[in-house]
Design a protein around this motif. Structure first.
Motif, PDB file in Angstrom:
ATOM      1  N   ALA A  29       0.836  -1.206   0.000  1.00  0.00           N
ATOM      2  CA  ALA A  29       0.000   0.000   0.000  1.00  0.00           C
ATOM      3  C   ALA A  29       0.869   1.253   0.000  1.00  0.00           C
ATOM      4  CB  ALA A  29      -0.924  -0.008   1.220  1.00  0.00           C
ATOM      5  N   ALA A  30       1.945   1.228   0.775  1.00  0.00           N
ATOM      6  CA  ALA A  30       2.832   2.396   0.841  1.00  0.00           C
ATOM      7  C   ALA A  30       3.396   2.715  -0.534  1.00  0.00           C
ATOM      8  CB  ALA A  30       3.963   2.130   1.824  1.00  0.00           C
ATOM      9  N   ARG A  31       3.837   1.701  -1.237  1.00  0.00           N
ATOM     10  CA  ARG A  31       4.392   1.965  -2.573  1.00  0.00           C
ATOM     11  C   ARG A  31       3.344   2.592  -3.489  1.00  0.00           C
ATOM     12  NH1 ARG A  31       8.340  -1.329  -6.601  1.00  0.00           N
ATOM     13  NH2 ARG A  31       7.742  -0.217  -8.501  1.00  0.00           N
ATOM     14  N   GLU A  32       2.129   2.066  -3.472  1.00  0.00           N
ATOM     15  CA  GLU A  32       1.081   2.607  -4.339  1.00  0.00           C
ATOM     16  C   GLU A  32       0.740   4.050  -3.969  1.00  0.00           C
ATOM     17  OE1 GLU A  32      -2.217  -0.060  -4.276  1.00  0.00           O
ATOM     18  OE2 GLU A  32      -1.045  -1.755  -5.037  1.00  0.00           O
ATOM     19  N   VAL A  33       0.691   4.345  -2.679  1.00  0.00           N
ATOM     20  CA  VAL A  33       0.362   5.703  -2.240  1.00  0.00           C
ATOM     21  C   VAL A  33       1.511   6.662  -2.568  1.00  0.00           C
ATOM     22  CG1 VAL A  33      -0.174   7.166  -0.263  1.00  0.00           C
ATOM     23  CG2 VAL A  33      -1.230   4.911  -0.450  1.00  0.00           C
ATOM     24  N   PHE A  34       2.747   6.227  -2.334  1.00  0.00           N
ATOM     25  CA  PHE A  34       3.891   7.075  -2.690  1.00  0.00           C
ATOM     26  C   PHE A  34       3.862   7.402  -4.178  1.00  0.00           C
ATOM     27  CE2 PHE A  34       6.277   5.190   1.102  1.00  0.00           C
ATOM     28  CZ  PHE A  34       6.155   6.339   1.855  1.00  0.00           C
ATOM     29  N   GLU A  35       3.577   6.414  -5.000  1.00  0.00           N
ATOM     30  CA  GLU A  35       3.545   6.630  -6.441  1.00  0.00           C
ATOM     31  C   GLU A  35       2.423   7.587  -6.844  1.00  0.00           C
ATOM     32  OE1 GLU A  35       5.414   2.418  -8.128  1.00  0.00           O
ATOM     33  OE2 GLU A  35       3.246   2.708  -8.087  1.00  0.00           O
ATOM     34  N   GLU A  36       1.328   7.534  -6.116  1.00  0.00           N
ATOM     35  CA  GLU A  36       0.185   8.391  -6.450  1.00  0.00           C
ATOM     36  C   GLU A  36       0.356   9.814  -5.917  1.00  0.00           C
ATOM     37  OE1 GLU A  36      -4.586   8.771  -5.390  1.00  0.00           O
ATOM     38  OE2 GLU A  36      -3.540   6.892  -5.004  1.00  0.00           O
TER      39      GLU A  36
END
Length: 207
Positions: A29-36
């Motif tokens: 989830a952290a990776r997806e949120v950082f990317e967004e």
């Protein structure tokens, strides 16, 4: 740099199977949120909401947003450097260079969105800079070892500094792919062929 931490967090609890799954869910989830959202605009609440995990549970596994980012980036670099820029095995040195450049391109393409965030964080996070240097140093050392073997076999010029050559070629490939895949200077289907040619000629290898 401002940090989202929980001062009441104690020592990390031993991970159960369920805890390990929760931790992995938080990392994904952290990776997806950082990317967004980018690093600066991401909050722990964004990560826990995306992972469907209670806010307080985050601090069971990570002391801060920075800590989870460092682990996401560490895993990314492990993926990016799984293939040496100058691998030891292959039908010929030039073929190995071409194969390695393609492997790195494919890894960069998989991770391009996160690489954009990493470039942002690398300008101000000293701990992150040190972790990135360690990954890069490992790749450069392995590539330099291959160049020394080629020099010993008479396949590469003896007066070439293996470590400096490895660093220069890594920088050229890395920055070229950053401009292409992150900054959008492309697409250019001939870029990879050009990087291959420049790398092979710089090492004095037979094409």
């Amino acid at each position: 740099m401002a940090s989202e931490t929980n001062g009441a967090a104690g020592p990390a609890a031993p991970l159960t199977e369920r805890g390990a799954r929760t931790r992995e869910r938080l990392l994904a989830a952290a990776r997806e949120v950082f990317e967004e959202r980018g690093f600066l605009d991401t909050r722990v609440a964004h990560i826990t909401r995306h992972a469907k995990v209670a806010y307080g549970s985050f601090y069971t596994y990570f002391p801060s947003k920075e800590a989870v980012f460092l682990e996401v980036a560490d895993r990314l670099f492990a993926d990016m450097t799984a293939h040496d820029l100058v691998p030891l095995d292959g039908p010929s040195p030039a073929a190995r260079v071409r194969r390695a450049n393609r492997a790195y391109y494919e890894a960069y393409q998989r991770n391009a969105r996160m690489m954009a965030i990493i470039e942002q964080v690398s300008t101000f996070n000293v701990e992150f800079q040190e972790m990135r240097r360690k990954h890069r140093a490992g790749t450069v050392a392995r590539s330099a070892k291959a160049i020394r073997r080629w020099q010993a076999a008479g396949l590469a010029p003896a007066d070439l500094d293996p470590e400096l050559a490895s660093r220069a070629l890594a920088s050229m490939v890395d920055h070229s792919l950053y401009l292409w895949l992150v900054q959008g200077e492309g697409p250019n289907d001939r870029l990879l062929d050009t990087l291959d040619t420049l790398s092979i000629r710089a090492l004095g290898l037979d094409p």
